[in-house]
Design a protein around this motif. Structure first.
Motif, PDB file in Angstrom:
ATOM      1  N   TYR A 124       0.792  -1.234   0.000  1.00 29.57           N
ATOM      2  CA  TYR A 124       0.000   0.000   0.000  1.00 29.57           C
ATOM      3  C   TYR A 124       0.828   1.289   0.000  1.00 29.57           C
ATOM      4  CZ  TYR A 124      -3.856   3.177   0.766  1.00 29.57           C
ATOM      5  OH  TYR A 124      -4.757   4.196   0.614  1.00 29.57           O
ATOM      6  N   PRO A 125       1.915   1.401   0.759  1.00 28.13           N
ATOM      7  CA  PRO A 125       2.702   2.647   0.712  1.00 28.13           C
ATOM      8  C   PRO A 125       3.183   3.006  -0.695  1.00 28.13           C
ATOM      9  CG  PRO A 125       3.338   1.348   2.610  1.00 28.13           C
ATOM     10  CD  PRO A 125       2.427   0.476   1.781  1.00 28.13           C
ATOM     11  N   LEU A 126       3.498   2.006  -1.506  1.00 30.33           N
ATOM     12  CA  LEU A 126       3.923   2.252  -2.879  1.00 30.33           C
ATOM     13  C   LEU A 126       2.777   2.840  -3.696  1.00 30.33           C
ATOM     14  CD1 LEU A 126       5.917  -1.057  -3.510  1.00 30.33           C
ATOM     15  CD2 LEU A 126       6.869   1.203  -3.018  1.00 30.33           C
ATOM     16  N   ASP A 127       1.561   2.378  -3.443  1.00 28.10           N
ATOM     17  CA  ASP A 127       0.395   2.907  -4.148  1.00 28.10           C
ATOM     18  C   ASP A 127       0.123   4.347  -3.732  1.00 28.10           C
ATOM     19  OD1 ASP A 127      -1.898   2.702  -5.879  1.00 28.10           O
ATOM     20  OD2 ASP A 127      -3.147   2.550  -4.101  1.00 28.10           O
ATOM     21  N   MET A 128       0.307   4.645  -2.458  1.00 27.20           N
ATOM     22  CA  MET A 128       0.118   6.005  -1.960  1.00 27.20           C
ATOM     23  C   MET A 128       1.051   6.978  -2.682  1.00 27.20           C
ATOM     24  SD  MET A 128      -0.823   8.497   0.092  1.00 27.20           S
ATOM     25  CE  MET A 128      -1.655   7.904   1.574  1.00 27.20           C
ATOM     26  N   PRO A 147      12.078   9.122  -4.085  1.00 26.33           N
ATOM     27  CA  PRO A 147      12.609   9.205  -2.713  1.00 26.33           C
ATOM     28  C   PRO A 147      12.152  10.470  -1.984  1.00 26.33           C
ATOM     29  CG  PRO A 147      14.326   8.496  -4.228  1.00 26.33           C
ATOM     30  CD  PRO A 147      13.165   8.926  -5.069  1.00 26.33           C
ATOM     31  N   HIS A 148      12.102  11.594  -2.716  1.00 24.27           N
ATOM     32  CA  HIS A 148      11.655  12.845  -2.099  1.00 24.27           C
ATOM     33  C   HIS A 148      10.201  12.754  -1.657  1.00 24.27           C
ATOM     34  CE1 HIS A 148      10.239  17.154  -2.250  1.00 24.27           C
ATOM     35  NE2 HIS A 148      11.236  17.219  -1.386  1.00 24.27           N
ATOM     36  N   ALA A 149       9.382  12.075  -2.452  1.00 23.00           N
ATOM     37  CA  ALA A 149       7.974  11.887  -2.085  1.00 23.00           C
ATOM     38  C   ALA A 149       7.859  11.076  -0.799  1.00 23.00           C
ATOM     39  CB  ALA A 149       7.224  11.193  -3.218  1.00 23.00           C
ATOM     40  N   PHE A 150       8.631  10.006  -0.699  1.00 16.73           N
ATOM     41  CA  PHE A 150       8.617   9.195   0.527  1.00 16.73           C
ATOM     42  C   PHE A 150       9.043  10.023   1.732  1.00 16.73           C
ATOM     43  CE2 PHE A 150       8.545   5.349  -2.154  1.00 16.73           C
ATOM     44  CZ  PHE A 150       7.691   4.553  -1.409  1.00 16.73           C
ATOM     45  N   ARG A 151      10.124  10.793   1.592  1.00 14.29           N
ATOM     46  CA  ARG A 151      10.622  11.600   2.718  1.00 14.29           C
ATOM     47  C   ARG A 151       9.627  12.680   3.119  1.00 14.29           C
ATOM     48  NH1 ARG A 151      15.395  11.616  -0.371  1.00 14.29           N
ATOM     49  NH2 ARG A 151      15.038  13.812  -0.917  1.00 14.29           N
ATOM     50  N   THR A 152       9.046  13.348   2.127  1.00 11.12           N
ATOM     51  CA  THR A 152       8.110  14.429   2.418  1.00 11.12           C
ATOM     52  C   THR A 152       6.880  13.922   3.145  1.00 11.12           C
ATOM     53  OG1 THR A 152       8.852  15.619   0.441  1.00 11.12           O
ATOM     54  CG2 THR A 152       6.751  16.294   1.405  1.00 11.12           C
ATOM     55  N   ILE A 153       6.297  12.843   2.642  1.00  6.27           N
ATOM     56  CA  ILE A 153       5.100  12.280   3.278  1.00  6.27           C
ATOM     57  C   ILE A 153       5.425  11.814   4.701  1.00  6.27           C
ATOM     58  CG2 ILE A 153       3.425  10.391   3.192  1.00  6.27           C
ATOM     59  CD1 ILE A 153       3.647  10.552   0.111  1.00  6.27           C
ATOM     60  N   GLY A 158       3.006  12.766   9.256  1.00 10.82           N
ATOM     61  CA  GLY A 158       2.718  11.892  10.382  1.00 10.82           C
ATOM     62  C   GLY A 158       3.425  10.564  10.421  1.00 10.82           C
ATOM     63  N   GLY A 159       4.551  10.442   9.722  1.00  9.61           N
ATOM     64  CA  GLY A 159       5.326   9.205   9.796  1.00  9.61           C
ATOM     65  C   GLY A 159       4.728   8.057   9.007  1.00  9.61           C
ATOM     66  N   ILE A 160       4.925   6.837   9.523  1.00 10.64           N
ATOM     67  CA  ILE A 160       4.505   5.618   8.831  1.00 10.64           C
ATOM     68  C   ILE A 160       3.000   5.601   8.579  1.00 10.64           C
ATOM     69  CG2 ILE A 160       4.302   3.108   9.011  1.00 10.64           C
ATOM     70  CD1 ILE A 160       7.102   4.014   8.372  1.00 10.64           C
ATOM     71  N   ARG A 161       2.220   6.105   9.527  1.00 10.73           N
ATOM     72  CA  ARG A 161       0.758   6.071   9.386  1.00 10.73           C
ATOM     73  C   ARG A 161       0.282   6.820   8.145  1.00 10.73           C
ATOM     74  NH1 ARG A 161      -2.409   7.608  14.740  1.00 10.73           N
ATOM     75  NH2 ARG A 161      -4.095   7.082  13.305  1.00 10.73           N
ATOM     76  N   ALA A 162       1.035   7.841   7.725  1.00 11.39           N
ATOM     77  CA  ALA A 162       0.638   8.633   6.563  1.00 11.39           C
ATOM     78  C   ALA A 162       0.616   7.801   5.288  1.00 11.39           C
ATOM     79  CB  ALA A 162       1.596   9.818   6.397  1.00 11.39           C
ATOM     80  N   PHE A 163       1.450   6.768   5.229  1.00 13.07           N
ATOM     81  CA  PHE A 163       1.514   5.931   4.027  1.00 13.07           C
ATOM     82  C   PHE A 163       0.330   4.975   3.919  1.00 13.07           C
ATOM     83  CE2 PHE A 163       6.016   7.049   4.637  1.00 13.07           C
ATOM     84  CZ  PHE A 163       6.306   7.539   3.375  1.00 13.07           C
TER      85      PHE A 163
END
Length: 307
Positions: A124-128, A147-153, A158-163
């Motif tokens: 799911y995080p990849l789909d987000m 990578p920037h998208a992962f870091r920004t989110i 809110g960390g892992i929960r945001a994904f």
């Protein structure tokens, strides 16, 4: 004992490879339709007034033809493990349920739903991230790269929960979607081979005693399976996209949970223009997507001797 384990590992690798290749082929074919659907579902200000084909034309005119595949690299990174896990786990769940309820007609339905949920939870995080990238407009990028998208989110939302925002809607929609899709295809496949083996089936290239669907029949069965399953689960897909994009939409407070999102979309836009907005483009997406996915999966299975 060692040889048995090596053979089992070899089978697992082949099954995962077949599923991953099938998913990548299917998603590449319908990439432009996939991005258009995301923009229409989320009522993007630049494109919300257009229909399907006019929207695709405007995307190509405004951002260039290749922008129709924006987010496709992220999609391939996501879809290979997603499809690999889904097809592989379907085979395993089907065998498992058969040991519990031998001969039960809905074992394939349960196996498909279970496989769909398993693949969603794992990827799911990849789909987000892919959804966020596809929603961007050329010249107005919020994220420089994957990578920037992962870091920004992670750091700003809110960390892992945001994904995992919107995953509840995805799972609710995936249960009927994957279940009906796998059930319909496998049932149609069995019927075609059983009732019209001479016309709709042929011999497996590695095993003359095994029959497989002809390519055009497999495409038809996969397309029909996609159309039926999409009709059942589409409102949940709309809710999932709204929840995934909540942080970049002006009225994000309305899209915090699946039910509040469904109510907000229905209240604001109604049934046809809200909960089922983009369904026609989804038929254009899902029919060829599922047709290609099931057909390529069946072909690769035959090619590597899994039948």
């Amino acid at each position: 004992m060692f040889n048995v384990k090596v053979m089992e590992l070899n089978t697992i690798i082949k099954q995962l490879l077949a599923g991953g290749i099938a998913g990548c082929c299917a998603k590449t074919v319908i990439g432009p339709l996939d991005r258009t659907k995301i923009l229409l579902q989320a009522h993007h200000p630049y494109y919300r007034e257009f229909g399907i084909f006019r929207c695709m034309w405007e995307i190509g005119r405004r951002e260039g033809p290749m922008s129709l595949w924006k987010g496709n690299t992220m999609m391939m990174i996501r879809i290979f493990p997603y499809a690999a896990i889904q097809f592989f786990s379907f085979e395993r769940y089907k065998n498992f349920y058969e040991t519990l309820w031998s001969g039960w007609h809905f074992n394939k339905l349960l196996a498909g739903s279970s496989a769909g949920v398993t693949s969603v939870v794992c990827t799911y995080p990849l789909d987000m991230v892919r959804t966020r990238i596809a929603f961007q407009i050329t010249g107005e990028h919020r994220y420089k790269n994957i990578p920037h998208a992962f870091r920004t989110i992670y750091f700003k939302e809110g960390g892992i929960r945001a994904f995992y925002r919107g995953m509840s809607a995805t799972i609710v929609g995936m249960v009927p979607y994957a279940g009906v899709s796998f059930y319909t295809f496998t049932t149609l496949k069995d019927l075609c081979i059983k009732l019209w083996p001479g016309t709709l089936a042929r011999q497996d290239m590695h095993s003359p005693d095994t029959l497989v669907l002809r390519t055009w029949v497999s495409l038809g069965c996969g397309g029909l399976a996609g159309a039926i399953s999409q009709t059942v689960s589409f409102p949940c897909d709309v809710a999932r996209r709204r929840m995934q994009l909540a942080a970049v939409l002006p009225d994000s407070h309305k899209y915090q949970g699946i039910w509040s999102t469904l109510v907000a979309v229905y209240t604001q836009h109604g049934m046809v223009k809200g909960l089922y907005r983009g369904l026609s483009i989804n038929y254009l997406r899902v029919v060829p997507q599922q047709a290609v996915a099931f057909t390529v999966y069946e072909f690769v299975k035959e090619l590597v001797g899994l039948n």
